[in-house]
Structure formats: structure tokens, C-alpha cells
Design a protein around this motif. Structure first.
Motif, PDB file in Angstrom:
ATOM      1  N   LEU A 178       0.773  -1.184  -0.158  1.00 33.42           N
ATOM      2  CA  LEU A 178      -0.014  -0.050   0.050  1.00 33.42           C
ATOM      3  C   LEU A 178       0.684   1.148   0.183  1.00 33.42           C
ATOM      4  CD1 LEU A 178      -2.614   1.401   0.266  1.00 33.42           C
ATOM      5  CD2 LEU A 178      -2.706   0.852   2.633  1.00 33.42           C
ATOM      6  N   ARG A 181       2.310   1.799  -3.508  1.00 24.99           N
ATOM      7  CA  ARG A 181       1.149   2.235  -4.245  1.00 24.99           C
ATOM      8  C   ARG A 181       0.953   3.974  -4.252  1.00 24.99           C
ATOM      9  NH1 ARG A 181      -1.536  -2.507  -2.671  1.00 24.99           N
ATOM     10  NH2 ARG A 181      -1.395  -4.207  -4.508  1.00 24.99           N
ATOM     11  N   LYS A 182       1.162   4.318  -2.782  1.00 21.03           N
ATOM     12  CA  LYS A 182       0.588   5.799  -2.564  1.00 21.03           C
ATOM     13  C   LYS A 182       2.037   6.466  -3.446  1.00 21.03           C
ATOM     14  CE  LYS A 182      -2.276   5.185   1.560  1.00 21.03           C
ATOM     15  NZ  LYS A 182      -2.312   5.312   2.911  1.00 21.03           N
TER      16      LYS A 182
END
Length: 342
Positions: A178, A181-182
């Protein structure tokens, strides 16, 4: 001055903060009062006797630092006592003071803490050198970054995005995926649960990627080669997965691939000064404006170096682990309302 001294055994090193002799500085160097440094895997290896410093370099750990200039060599121009700076080091960052060639200094943005600055030199230079100078990443290409949530990985994702490349990463937990991805990763692969080769080939319609940045080494070699497209480049920057591996040499020849081995620490001071100048011109301005950001996972005090090394060894961190040498290293500086922006 005080510095971290490695005691104990190679199997169980003990990192002790104690008094050591003061360090000299040369006519083309400055002496810096260190406020913050950072933990790198090279430090863990050196503490265990597995990564000796280059000839003539101090055996004090620490490959980067941020601090305040305490003294200036007689041949140094453009720098003065009191300047807030950060720099890449060949060693010596785990200490109260360190000498630095003037050409390797970067001036801190006014609104940066010393902890933020200490998170930059080693991993951002490593990412920059190996993506662009070694790997020749270009706009429109696709890069696979292994260990995407590491210090180097989080820097490389941002740099590749800034260069208008497509980014794939591998990481070992949902939290790390995550985070990647950020930061801009288009494809994030859990290497503990998925075969990165299958995922890369599926995402690229069996074409593969243009560039791979890999700190793993031997255990990934064969799959890395298979994951590259024609004219692809593999830049290896570490051996976390071992120093030996097998590969299909036919693919190397047939796809006209390039395999590149790269280290930063062993480069000459002249090379590092040139890298500093290139980075300062190319991507340092984007860090100064906040378009790119150093990612910090946790800050330990320098007296907690032992604990910090154990934390990094557990491979739980996302981004950098910082060691605060002076109290206040994480505090943002006070800037007058009418002061210049940086």
C-alpha cells in the motif's frame, strides 16, 4: 567526541556510544557537528564484519549525516560555520563530528529538520545513480524495483515517477504494498505470496520490463533475466538473496541484455562529488519544493543504535530509520514569516 564503537562478536555485535579521539579535517574539507544520521544495511553488515570500509576510511559506522558546519578548511569557499548541511559519507556518521569534502555538501532547505535531511544522501543517491546513470531509465519505460518499501525503494519509486516511467515493485506485506502504491507504483507484488515473474509478464503481455533495480542478487537472477524485455538492463545493488545464482545465458544473448553491478560506497571522492553535483542540479530541487519526499519510518536516539539495527534487521521498516545524535534533530526549524522560501 563521542561515537558508536562496535564491540562484542561478529555474531552478536554491541554498539556502544562512548568517547573516541577527535577527528581531523583537511584544507578542502569542513568539520560538521552531526545532528542526525541513518541506518543502512551496509552498517549492519559492517558491524558483523561482513563489509569493511574502503582503505583509509574510518571504521566508525554511518554513510550519511545532517548537521551544522563547525569549522572550515583553509581552501574551502562558499561554505561557512553555522551552515546547515547534509552529505553522503564513506563512513563516520555515527559520531558527534565528521569531516566532509566541501564538494559533497548539500545545503538544507530552511523548513527541513535534520532527521529529514539525514534520510536523503545514501538512498536517494543510490536510487538516482542506478536508475539513471547506470540503468539509463527513460520516460515511457517500465522499471521493476525490488524491495520497494525500503529506503532505496521509496526513493526510486518517486524518482522513476518524476522521470515519467512506469513503476512495478515487490514487497513483503500488504502494508508495504500500500505504501508503494501511494508513492506511485502501478503494480505492487507480494513476493512472499506471488511469483513476481508471472505478475510482471502478465502485466506487460509477456514483453517484460526495461529495467530492474535489485538488492536481492543470486536467488532472483534467473527470474530477473526472464522478466527483462529486449535490450533490458538489470542493475544489481545488493546480495540479500546470496552471491550465487544461475541464469539462462541464451536469454542474455538473444535479448541483448545488460547485467550491471553497482556500489556507491567504494567510488572515489571525485566520483561522489560529481554525483552530488548532478543530483543537486537534477532532483534536489524537487525535494526542496516537496514534490519528492524522504520517507522516514522511525527515529531512534544514537544511544539506541543497537535497537535500531535490530529493527532494520527484522525488515519491518517502510523507508528510512534515523538516528538522532542531538536532541531536537526531528524538530522543524523556526522560519520567520517573511523569510525566503525553500
Amino acid at each position: 567526541m563521542k561515537a558508536i564503537v562496535v564491540k562484542g562478536t561478529q555474531q552478536e555485535p554491541q554498539l556502544v556510544w562512548e568517547t573516541v579521539p577527535d577527528v581531523p579535517y583537511g584544507p578542502d574539507e569542513v568539520l560538521v557537528n552531526v545532528w542526525a544520521t541513518a541506518v543502512n544495511r551496509a552498517d549492519l553488515l559492517q558491524a558483523r564484519g561482513g563489509y569493511n570500509p574502503p582503505a583509509g576510511v574510518t571504521d566508525i559506522l554511518g554513510l550519511e549525516m545532517a548537521g551544522v558546519i563547525a569549522a572550515v578548511g583553509e581552501d574551502v569557499e562558499d561554505w561557512q560555520v553555522g551552515d546547515r548541511v547534509c552529505a553522503l559519507l564513506p563512513g563516520g556518521g555515527y559520531a558527534e563530528q565528521v569531516p566532509v569534502p566541501a564538494g559533497m555538501l548539500l545545503k538544507l532547505p530552511r523548513r527541513w529538520s535534520f532527521a529529514m535531511a539525514a534520510a536523503v544522501p545514501e538512498v536517494w543517491y543510490t536510487a538516482y545513480v542506478n536508475l539513471f546513470l547506470e540503468g539509463e531509465l527513460a520516460a515511457g519505460e517500465t522499471v521493476l524495483i525490488h524491495a520497494g518499501a525500503s529506503g532505496v525503494g521509496t526513493a526510486a519509486i518517486q524518482l522513476a515517477n518524476a522521470a515519467e516511467a512506469t513503476v512495478f515493485v515487490t514487497a513483503g506485506s500488504d502494508e508495504k504494498l500500500l505504501a508503494c502504491r501511494k508513492l506511485g507504483a502501478e503494480l505492487a507484488i507480494n513476493y512472499k505470496q506471488e511469483d513476481f515473474l508471472e505478475k510482471v509478464l502478465a502485466a506487460t503481455k509477456d514483453q517484460g520490463v526495461d529495467l530492474i533495480l535489485d538488492p536481492v542478487g543470486g536467488s532472483y537472477l534467473d527470474r530477473n533475466v526472464k522478466a527483462l524485455k529486449r535490450f533490458g538492463r538489470l542493475v544489481n545493488i545488493g546480495l540479500l538473496g546470496g552471491s550465487h545464482g544461475e541464469m539462462n545465458m541464451g536469454l542474455l544473448l538473444g535479448k541483448r541484455l545488460r547485467l550491471i553491478g553497482s556500489t556507491l560506497r567504494s567510488r572515489s571522492p571525485a566520483e561522489k562529488i560529481k554525483i552530488t553535483e548532478q543530483f543537486e542540479t537534477g532532483y534536489w530541487p524537487l525535494l526542496r519544493t516537496g514534490e519528492l519526499k524522504p520517507i522516514i519510518d522511525r527515529v531512534f536516539s544514537i544511544e539506541q543504535a543497537q535497537e535500531a539495527h535490530a529493527y532494520v534487521r527484522q525488515n519491518e521498516n517502510i523507508g528510512k530509520v534515523i538516528l538522532a545524535v542531538k536532541e531536537g534533530a526531528v524538530v522543524l526549524p523556526v522560519v520567520p514569516p517573511d523569510g525566503p522560501k525553500a
